[in-house]
Design a protein around this motif. Structure first.
Motif, PDB file in Angstrom:
ATOM      1  N   PHE A 176      22.659 -42.717 -26.196  1.00 28.54           N
ATOM      2  CA  PHE A 176      21.420 -42.376 -25.493  1.00 28.54           C
ATOM      3  C   PHE A 176      21.656 -41.850 -24.078  1.00 28.54           C
ATOM      4  O   PHE A 176      20.751 -41.265 -23.490  1.00 28.54           O
ATOM      5  CB  PHE A 176      20.500 -43.606 -25.388  1.00 28.54           C
ATOM      6  N   GLU A 177      22.832 -42.060 -23.513  1.00 22.49           N
ATOM      7  CA  GLU A 177      23.079 -41.694 -22.114  1.00 22.49           C
ATOM      8  C   GLU A 177      22.739 -40.234 -21.845  1.00 22.49           C
ATOM      9  O   GLU A 177      23.241 -39.329 -22.513  1.00 22.49           O
ATOM     10  CB  GLU A 177      24.535 -41.968 -21.726  1.00 22.49           C
ATOM     11  N   GLY A 178      21.847 -40.039 -20.875  1.00 19.66           N
ATOM     12  CA  GLY A 178      21.467 -38.696 -20.463  1.00 19.66           C
ATOM     13  C   GLY A 178      20.526 -37.959 -21.396  1.00 19.66           C
ATOM     14  O   GLY A 178      20.143 -36.826 -21.130  1.00 19.66           O
ATOM     15  N   LYS A 179      20.146 -38.585 -22.502  1.00 18.27           N
ATOM     16  CA  LYS A 179      19.266 -37.936 -23.472  1.00 18.27           C
ATOM     17  C   LYS A 179      17.802 -38.162 -23.087  1.00 18.27           C
ATOM     18  O   LYS A 179      17.421 -39.220 -22.614  1.00 18.27           O
ATOM     19  CB  LYS A 179      19.492 -38.505 -24.881  1.00 18.27           C
ATOM     20  N   ARG A 180      16.990 -37.154 -23.332  1.00 19.98           N
ATOM     21  CA  ARG A 180      15.540 -37.237 -23.087  1.00 19.98           C
ATOM     22  C   ARG A 180      14.882 -37.616 -24.412  1.00 19.98           C
ATOM     23  O   ARG A 180      14.925 -36.832 -25.367  1.00 19.98           O
ATOM     24  CB  ARG A 180      15.023 -35.912 -22.564  1.00 19.98           C
ATOM     25  N   ILE A 181      14.288 -38.812 -24.437  1.00 21.14           N
ATOM     26  CA  ILE A 181      13.734 -39.364 -25.670  1.00 21.14           C
ATOM     27  C   ILE A 181      12.222 -39.506 -25.561  1.00 21.14           C
ATOM     28  O   ILE A 181      11.721 -40.166 -24.654  1.00 21.14           O
ATOM     29  CB  ILE A 181      14.352 -40.754 -25.975  1.00 21.14           C
ATOM     30  N   LEU A 182      11.517 -38.891 -26.499  1.00 16.79           N
ATOM     31  CA  LEU A 182      10.069 -39.024 -26.594  1.00 16.79           C
ATOM     32  C   LEU A 182       9.757 -40.278 -27.404  1.00 16.79           C
ATOM     33  O   LEU A 182      10.268 -40.442 -28.513  1.00 16.79           O
ATOM     34  CB  LEU A 182       9.457 -37.799 -27.278  1.00 16.79           C
ATOM     35  N   ILE A 183       8.911 -41.148 -26.853  1.00 16.21           N
ATOM     36  CA  ILE A 183       8.423 -42.321 -27.580  1.00 16.21           C
ATOM     37  C   ILE A 183       6.955 -42.082 -27.913  1.00 16.21           C
ATOM     38  O   ILE A 183       6.159 -41.792 -27.025  1.00 16.21           O
ATOM     39  CB  ILE A 183       8.526 -43.610 -26.732  1.00 16.21           C
ATOM     40  N   VAL A 184       6.617 -42.213 -29.185  1.00 14.56           N
ATOM     41  CA  VAL A 184       5.223 -42.121 -29.616  1.00 14.56           C
ATOM     42  C   VAL A 184       4.889 -43.450 -30.290  1.00 14.56           C
ATOM     43  O   VAL A 184       5.362 -43.736 -31.389  1.00 14.56           O
ATOM     44  CB  VAL A 184       4.986 -40.935 -30.571  1.00 14.56           C
ATOM     45  N   GLU A 185       4.112 -44.258 -29.578  1.00 14.96           N
ATOM     46  CA  GLU A 185       3.807 -45.631 -30.009  1.00 14.96           C
ATOM     47  C   GLU A 185       2.508 -46.054 -29.353  1.00 14.96           C
ATOM     48  O   GLU A 185       2.354 -45.911 -28.140  1.00 14.96           O
ATOM     49  CB  GLU A 185       4.958 -46.560 -29.583  1.00 14.96           C
ATOM     50  N   ASP A 186       1.571 -46.584 -30.156  1.00 15.39           N
ATOM     51  CA  ASP A 186       0.275 -46.974 -29.599  1.00 15.39           C
ATOM     52  C   ASP A 186       0.178 -48.439 -29.194  1.00 15.39           C
ATOM     53  O   ASP A 186      -0.784 -48.834 -28.548  1.00 15.39           O
ATOM     54  CB  ASP A 186      -0.864 -46.613 -30.560  1.00 15.39           C
ATOM     55  N   GLU A 187       1.147 -49.256 -29.547  1.00 17.97           N
ATOM     56  CA  GLU A 187       1.145 -50.654 -29.122  1.00 17.97           C
ATOM     57  C   GLU A 187       1.854 -50.745 -27.772  1.00 17.97           C
ATOM     58  O   GLU A 187       3.067 -50.563 -27.688  1.00 17.97           O
ATOM     59  CB  GLU A 187       1.830 -51.539 -30.156  1.00 17.97           C
ATOM     60  N   TYR A 188       1.095 -51.034 -26.724  1.00 21.05           N
ATOM     61  CA  TYR A 188       1.611 -50.982 -25.361  1.00 21.05           C
ATOM     62  C   TYR A 188       2.881 -51.807 -25.176  1.00 21.05           C
ATOM     63  O   TYR A 188       3.864 -51.317 -24.607  1.00 21.05           O
ATOM     64  CB  TYR A 188       0.546 -51.441 -24.353  1.00 21.05           C
ATOM     65  N   PHE A 189       2.877 -53.055 -25.606  1.00 18.95           N
ATOM     66  CA  PHE A 189       4.021 -53.923 -25.348  1.00 18.95           C
ATOM     67  C   PHE A 189       5.271 -53.468 -26.098  1.00 18.95           C
ATOM     68  O   PHE A 189       6.383 -53.557 -25.573  1.00 18.95           O
ATOM     69  CB  PHE A 189       3.681 -55.387 -25.654  1.00 18.95           C
ATOM     70  N   VAL A 190       5.107 -52.964 -27.308  1.00 22.31           N
ATOM     71  CA  VAL A 190       6.239 -52.417 -28.065  1.00 22.31           C
ATOM     72  C   VAL A 190       6.778 -51.185 -27.342  1.00 22.31           C
ATOM     73  O   VAL A 190       7.985 -51.047 -27.117  1.00 22.31           O
ATOM     74  CB  VAL A 190       5.829 -52.066 -29.515  1.00 22.31           C
ATOM     75  N   ALA A 191       5.875 -50.279 -26.963  1.00 22.19           N
ATOM     76  CA  ALA A 191       6.283 -49.046 -26.282  1.00 22.19           C
ATOM     77  C   ALA A 191       6.990 -49.351 -24.970  1.00 22.19           C
ATOM     78  O   ALA A 191       8.015 -48.741 -24.645  1.00 22.19           O
ATOM     79  CB  ALA A 191       5.067 -48.158 -26.028  1.00 22.19           C
ATOM     80  N   ASP A 192       6.456 -50.302 -24.205  1.00 19.81           N
ATOM     81  CA  ASP A 192       7.052 -50.643 -22.920  1.00 19.81           C
ATOM     82  C   ASP A 192       8.437 -51.266 -23.090  1.00 19.81           C
ATOM     83  O   ASP A 192       9.356 -50.970 -22.326  1.00 19.81           O
ATOM     84  CB  ASP A 192       6.127 -51.580 -22.146  1.00 19.81           C
ATOM     85  N   GLU A 193       8.614 -52.094 -24.109  1.00 22.05           N
ATOM     86  CA  GLU A 193       9.916 -52.709 -24.357  1.00 22.05           C
ATOM     87  C   GLU A 193      10.945 -51.654 -24.777  1.00 22.05           C
ATOM     88  O   GLU A 193      12.084 -51.659 -24.309  1.00 22.05           O
ATOM     89  CB  GLU A 193       9.806 -53.800 -25.416  1.00 22.05           C
ATOM     90  N   VAL A 194      10.543 -50.731 -25.643  1.00 19.34           N
ATOM     91  CA  VAL A 194      11.457 -49.656 -26.052  1.00 19.34           C
ATOM     92  C   VAL A 194      11.803 -48.792 -24.851  1.00 19.34           C
ATOM     93  O   VAL A 194      12.970 -48.437 -24.642  1.00 19.34           O
ATOM     94  CB  VAL A 194      10.847 -48.820 -27.201  1.00 19.34           C
ATOM     95  N   ARG A 195      10.812 -48.467 -24.037  1.00 16.16           N
ATOM     96  CA  ARG A 195      11.045 -47.672 -22.830  1.00 16.16           C
ATOM     97  C   ARG A 195      12.057 -48.367 -21.912  1.00 16.16           C
ATOM     98  O   ARG A 195      13.012 -47.757 -21.432  1.00 16.16           O
ATOM     99  CB  ARG A 195       9.734 -47.457 -22.073  1.00 16.16           C
ATOM    100  N   ARG A 196      11.872 -49.663 -21.708  1.00 20.66           N
ATOM    101  CA  ARG A 196      12.764 -50.431 -20.837  1.00 20.66           C
ATOM    102  C   ARG A 196      14.195 -50.416 -21.383  1.00 20.66           C
ATOM    103  O   ARG A 196      15.153 -50.176 -20.647  1.00 20.66           O
ATOM    104  CB  ARG A 196      12.242 -51.865 -20.709  1.00 20.66           C
ATOM    105  N   GLN A 197      14.347 -50.662 -22.676  1.00 20.18           N
ATOM    106  CA  GLN A 197      15.682 -50.688 -23.283  1.00 20.18           C
ATOM    107  C   GLN A 197      16.342 -49.308 -23.243  1.00 20.18           C
ATOM    108  O   GLN A 197      17.557 -49.204 -23.008  1.00 20.18           O
ATOM    109  CB  GLN A 197      15.603 -51.199 -24.714  1.00 20.18           C
TER     110      GLN A 197
END
Length: 127
Positions: A9-30
């Motif tokens: 994942f280093e340096g990669k731009r990743i789009l997250i599409v997720e409607d559950e806020y806490f799931v999306a935020d945890e994936v974003r953080r990781q």
């Protein structure tokens, strides 16, 4: 999660599409911890398509069902652009149209190491 896979994942731009806020935020953080640059998260198809149009990305993590709609318009746009993506969802493979059966389906909660390998591992090894 293995550190070796997460390094993909280093340096990669990743789009997250997720409607559950806490799931999306945890994936974003990781993803941020793994060195990725997160685009989103997008809680709807409309926002996801807008982010896709306005940003250059290297890959995407897509939830299939987004508050009553499906993510397939985004998947189609990614597929047409030749960009890798995975479906990360609690739903089964039967919910995915046949044209996307070659894409990886990961069950929630997400194993980002496996997602990293699905998005970039085979390409990185020259397959």
């Amino acid at each position: 999660m293995t550190d070796e896979k997460l390094r993909l994942f280093e340096g990669k731009r990743i789009l997250i599409v997720e409607d559950e806020y806490f799931v999306a935020d945890e994936v974003r953080r990781q993803l941020n911890q793994a060195g990725a640059l997160v685009v989103g998260p997008a809680p709807s198809v409309e926002i996801g398509l807008t982010l896709l149009e306005r940003n250059s990305i290297d890959g995407a993590i897509l939830d299939i069902r987004l508050d009553g709609e499906t993510v397939f318009p985004i998947a189609e746009r990614l597929q047409d652009a030749g960009l890798p993506f995975v479906f990360a969802t609690a739903y089964g493979a039967g919910d995915i149209p046949e044209r996307y059966t070659g894409y990886v389906l990961c069950e929630k909660p997400n194993d980002l190491g496996e997602i990293a390998y699905a998005l970039f591992g085979l390409k990185a090894k020259g397959h």
